[in-house]
Design a protein around this motif. Sequence first.
Motif, PDB file in Angstrom:
ATOM      1  N   UNK A 114       0.825  -1.211   0.000  1.00  0.00           N
ATOM      2  CA  UNK A 114       0.000   0.000   0.000  1.00  0.00           C
ATOM      3  C   UNK A 114       0.860   1.263   0.000  1.00  0.00           C
ATOM      4  N   UNK A 115       1.927   1.268   0.776  1.00  0.00           N
ATOM      5  CA  UNK A 115       2.815   2.444   0.820  1.00  0.00           C
ATOM      6  C   UNK A 115       3.537   2.625  -0.519  1.00  0.00           C
ATOM      7  N   UNK A 116       3.959   1.515  -1.121  1.00  0.00           N
ATOM      8  CA  UNK A 116       4.597   1.597  -2.437  1.00  0.00           C
ATOM      9  C   UNK A 116       3.621   2.136  -3.483  1.00  0.00           C
ATOM     10  N   UNK A 117       2.381   1.643  -3.427  1.00  0.00           N
ATOM     11  CA  UNK A 117       1.356   2.126  -4.361  1.00  0.00           C
ATOM     12  C   UNK A 117       1.116   3.616  -4.166  1.00  0.00           C
ATOM     13  N   UNK A 118       1.072   4.043  -2.919  1.00  0.00           N
ATOM     14  CA  UNK A 118       0.869   5.460  -2.623  1.00  0.00           C
ATOM     15  C   UNK A 118       2.042   6.292  -3.140  1.00  0.00           C
ATOM     16  N   UNK A 119       3.264   5.785  -2.964  1.00  0.00           N
ATOM     17  CA  UNK A 119       4.451   6.514  -3.443  1.00  0.00           C
ATOM     18  C   UNK A 119       4.405   6.680  -4.965  1.00  0.00           C
ATOM     19  N   UNK A 120       4.013   5.641  -5.670  1.00  0.00           N
ATOM     20  CA  UNK A 120       3.900   5.727  -7.134  1.00  0.00           C
ATOM     21  C   UNK A 120       2.802   6.720  -7.510  1.00  0.00           C
ATOM     22  N   UNK A 121       1.702   6.698  -6.787  1.00  0.00           N
ATOM     23  CA  UNK A 121       0.588   7.616  -7.033  1.00  0.00           C
ATOM     24  C   UNK A 121       1.022   9.064  -6.820  1.00  0.00           C
ATOM     25  N   UNK A 122       1.673   9.320  -5.707  1.00  0.00           N
ATOM     26  CA  UNK A 122       2.144  10.681  -5.411  1.00  0.00           C
ATOM     27  C   UNK A 122       3.119  11.149  -6.489  1.00  0.00           C
ATOM     28  N   UNK A 156       9.278  17.375  -5.545  1.00  0.00           N
ATOM     29  CA  UNK A 156      10.370  16.588  -4.956  1.00  0.00           C
ATOM     30  C   UNK A 156      10.105  16.329  -3.481  1.00  0.00           C
ATOM     31  N   UNK A 157       9.614  17.343  -2.760  1.00  0.00           N
ATOM     32  CA  UNK A 157       9.328  17.172  -1.332  1.00  0.00           C
ATOM     33  C   UNK A 157       8.219  16.142  -1.120  1.00  0.00           C
ATOM     34  N   UNK A 158       7.168  16.227  -1.910  1.00  0.00           N
ATOM     35  CA  UNK A 158       6.051  15.278  -1.781  1.00  0.00           C
ATOM     36  C   UNK A 158       6.486  13.856  -2.132  1.00  0.00           C
ATOM     37  N   UNK A 159       7.250  13.723  -3.208  1.00  0.00           N
ATOM     38  CA  UNK A 159       7.717  12.393  -3.628  1.00  0.00           C
ATOM     39  C   UNK A 159       8.647  11.796  -2.572  1.00  0.00           C
ATOM     40  N   UNK A 160       9.551  12.601  -2.044  1.00  0.00           N
ATOM     41  CA  UNK A 160      10.467  12.109  -1.018  1.00  0.00           C
ATOM     42  C   UNK A 160       9.710  11.660   0.226  1.00  0.00           C
ATOM     43  N   UNK A 161       8.697  12.402   0.628  1.00  0.00           N
ATOM     44  CA  UNK A 161       7.897  12.045   1.801  1.00  0.00           C
ATOM     45  C   UNK A 161       7.206  10.690   1.583  1.00  0.00           C
ATOM     46  N   UNK A 162       6.583  10.519   0.422  1.00  0.00           N
ATOM     47  CA  UNK A 162       5.886   9.264   0.133  1.00  0.00           C
ATOM     48  C   UNK A 162       6.870   8.097   0.040  1.00  0.00           C
ATOM     49  N   UNK A 163       8.009   8.312  -0.602  1.00  0.00           N
ATOM     50  CA  UNK A 163       9.009   7.244  -0.709  1.00  0.00           C
ATOM     51  C   UNK A 163       9.609   6.905   0.648  1.00  0.00           C
TER      52      UNK A 163
END
Length: 192
Positions: A114-122, A156-163
């Motif tokens: 789920x976290x990986x899916x969210x990171x890809x989505x973000x 970049x900030x949003x992607x880093x947070x999700x990753x």
Amino acid sequence: MNIARTLIATITAGLLATSAFAMTQPEYKAAKDTISADYKASKDKCNALAGNAKDICAKEAKGHEDVAKAELDARYKPSAKADYKARVARADADYAVAKEKCDDLSGNAKDVCLKDAKAVHVTAKENAKVSEAQAQPADTPAAKGAAVAEARKDAAAEKNEANYKAAKERCDTLQGDVKSKCVDDAKRMYGQ
């Protein structure tokens, strides 16, 4: 005088290009009807499945419909906003399917999925925001550059947070110093 001619030529070329690619109302309606028919046929095929496979199939069918409608709208009334909406529709559809696929898992494996899916989505949504910023007109090149730079920084900030959240979730199966090192590594990698 020369600037005025260049401006008129640019505007004329833009109008011709827009009208050459824009759809007529009957073409739009026919395409929309085709999308609805395709969705109904895809959804009907899902009824033969059971369990989570049926749920995944239904999410895929709905996602294809949503993306097709958004892309159709972008062709019917082309704009940076319409292109953005199409990209977001694609990201949302992919995310819905990915989350549904995670339901086949349990425990930490499901949480990581789920976290990986969210990171890809973000990542997909933030990339869409950057593309929209790049496509927006600006008064000056400097203003456009600043807007794009700001969009990239925020993305970049949003992607880093999700990753980071996804990486941290992977650390949850570990214990003690190994877990602490894993979390520290994730923080360092994603600037948290």
